[in-house]
Motif scaffolding. Sequence first.
Motif, PDB file in Angstrom:
ATOM      1  N   CYS A  73     123.852  82.749  15.767  1.00 29.55           N
ATOM      2  CA  CYS A  73     123.042  82.816  16.982  1.00 29.55           C
ATOM      3  C   CYS A  73     121.713  82.096  16.747  1.00 29.55           C
ATOM      4  O   CYS A  73     121.282  81.929  15.603  1.00 29.55           O
ATOM      5  CB  CYS A  73     122.779  84.285  17.300  1.00 29.55           C
ATOM      6  SG  CYS A  73     121.725  84.565  18.715  1.00 29.55           S
TER       7      CYS A  73
ATOM      8  N   HIS B 133     125.495  88.659  14.251  1.00 31.16           N
ATOM      9  CA  HIS B 133     125.811  89.772  15.147  1.00 31.16           C
ATOM     10  C   HIS B 133     126.898  89.418  16.155  1.00 31.16           C
ATOM     11  O   HIS B 133     127.226  90.220  17.016  1.00 31.16           O
ATOM     12  CB  HIS B 133     124.554  90.264  15.871  1.00 31.16           C
ATOM     13  CG  HIS B 133     123.911  89.219  16.717  1.00 31.16           C
ATOM     14  ND1 HIS B 133     122.805  88.526  16.329  1.00 31.16           N
ATOM     15  CD2 HIS B 133     124.245  88.738  17.934  1.00 31.16           C
ATOM     16  CE1 HIS B 133     122.468  87.666  17.268  1.00 31.16           C
ATOM     17  NE2 HIS B 133     123.337  87.764  18.247  1.00 31.16           N
ATOM     18  N   GLU B 134     127.464  88.213  16.040  1.00 35.49           N
ATOM     19  CA  GLU B 134     128.529  87.787  16.961  1.00 35.49           C
ATOM     20  C   GLU B 134     129.819  87.826  16.156  1.00 35.49           C
ATOM     21  O   GLU B 134     130.156  86.882  15.466  1.00 35.49           O
ATOM     22  CB  GLU B 134     128.201  86.390  17.487  1.00 35.49           C
ATOM     23  CG  GLU B 134     126.810  86.357  18.129  1.00 35.49           C
ATOM     24  CD  GLU B 134     126.328  84.961  18.504  1.00 35.49           C
ATOM     25  OE1 GLU B 134     127.050  83.977  18.231  1.00 35.49           O
ATOM     26  OE2 GLU B 134     125.232  84.859  19.076  1.00 35.49           O
TER      27      GLU B 134
ATOM     28  N   GLU C 133     129.961  87.983  22.556  1.00 36.74           N
ATOM     29  CA  GLU C 133     128.570  88.479  22.614  1.00 36.74           C
ATOM     30  C   GLU C 133     127.597  87.417  23.137  1.00 36.74           C
ATOM     31  O   GLU C 133     126.841  87.683  24.068  1.00 36.74           O
ATOM     32  CB  GLU C 133     128.135  89.024  21.246  1.00 36.74           C
ATOM     33  CG  GLU C 133     126.810  89.791  21.304  1.00 36.74           C
ATOM     34  CD  GLU C 133     125.542  88.961  21.148  1.00 36.74           C
ATOM     35  OE1 GLU C 133     124.456  89.462  21.454  1.00 36.74           O
ATOM     36  OE2 GLU C 133     125.628  87.792  20.735  1.00 36.74           O
TER      37      GLU C 133
END
Length: 343
Positions: free
Chosen positions: A37, A59-60, A144
């Motif tokens: 990201c 976090h993806e 996400e």
Amino acid sequence: MRALVIEGVESNRIYEVPEPTVEPGQVLLAVRHVSLCGSDYNTFKGLNPLVSLPRIPGHEIGGVIAAVGEGVPPEYSMGRRALIVPYTNCGVCPSCRKGRVNACRSNKTLGVQQNGGLTEKIALPHEKIILNDTLAPRHLALVEPLSVGFHAVDRGHVCSADTVVVIGCGMIGMGAIAGSVHRKARVIAVDLGETKLALARRYGAAEVIDAGREDVAARVAELTGGDGADVVIEAVGLPQTFTQAIDFAAFSGRVVYVGYAKAPVTYQTQFFNLKELNIYGSRNATAADFHTVIDYLESLETPPDDLISKVFPFDQADQALPYWVAERDTTIKVMVEMPEPAL
Ligand SMILES: [Zn+2]
Ligand SMILES: [Zn+2]
């Protein structure tokens, strides 16, 4: 097990770290895909004020269930594919009390305020796991970032009657374009260079403006009959584009800020009043946004592989962020792929 650790500015390395234990109520996910990201990029560049180092980024995340703790509902079974909702919500802050948990005051996003997913295994409460056996494994890691753009569309109350200007065609902007088109709005996409603008067209932008070669304000005026846009979504995060968003909005228009400005912005505020603008912030995404994106991706005739600019095997994960830094202008999404786990 191994994990990628960002240690300092433009410095990262694969380390041996302890395996997580699976607490009651938790699911252990064998990570298969992590897409990087802008927040990971900024951490790597030393520009993310929310992060302290060392930090495992990411976090993806898409993966496969490798173990389940006590008390987890039976549908979370070994071998099922899943993606992660990477935020936390405290339950007691003003946002949580209003049910707007995506904007929790105490949110700790994976890879940002706590260690993230660029590791072989991660244990999380089952409520943060969304099962999906239909999307291709690598596409789970696109849900996400697209959801963040879809959330901005929701914040802007975009509807089919709207002309929406999306400033910035990175991954969040692409989500805002796709989400607006999904609601049958007409989209005008703005960015620099043909690579991103071609993708914007492919995901449904009716018009594109190359900010490097065209007068953006004049083109927006021309394409909206002199009125400006019903909705402007800012997905760049520069002071200049923050103020342009106000300029490009029509009277009684809506402006959504999903870009994260890293410098102070100076406004001539009279148009806030004269145009009676609705100005919205947009943060993260809701579970509903995640499910809308999953439905959207499942409905695509051509799979979204063109959003993935480059895939690195986990053994070379330390090269992914340096690659992005070097190829910033033409890169939408860099992804790291782990081997399929032996369950
Ligand atoms: Zn993200
Ligand atoms: Zn909260």
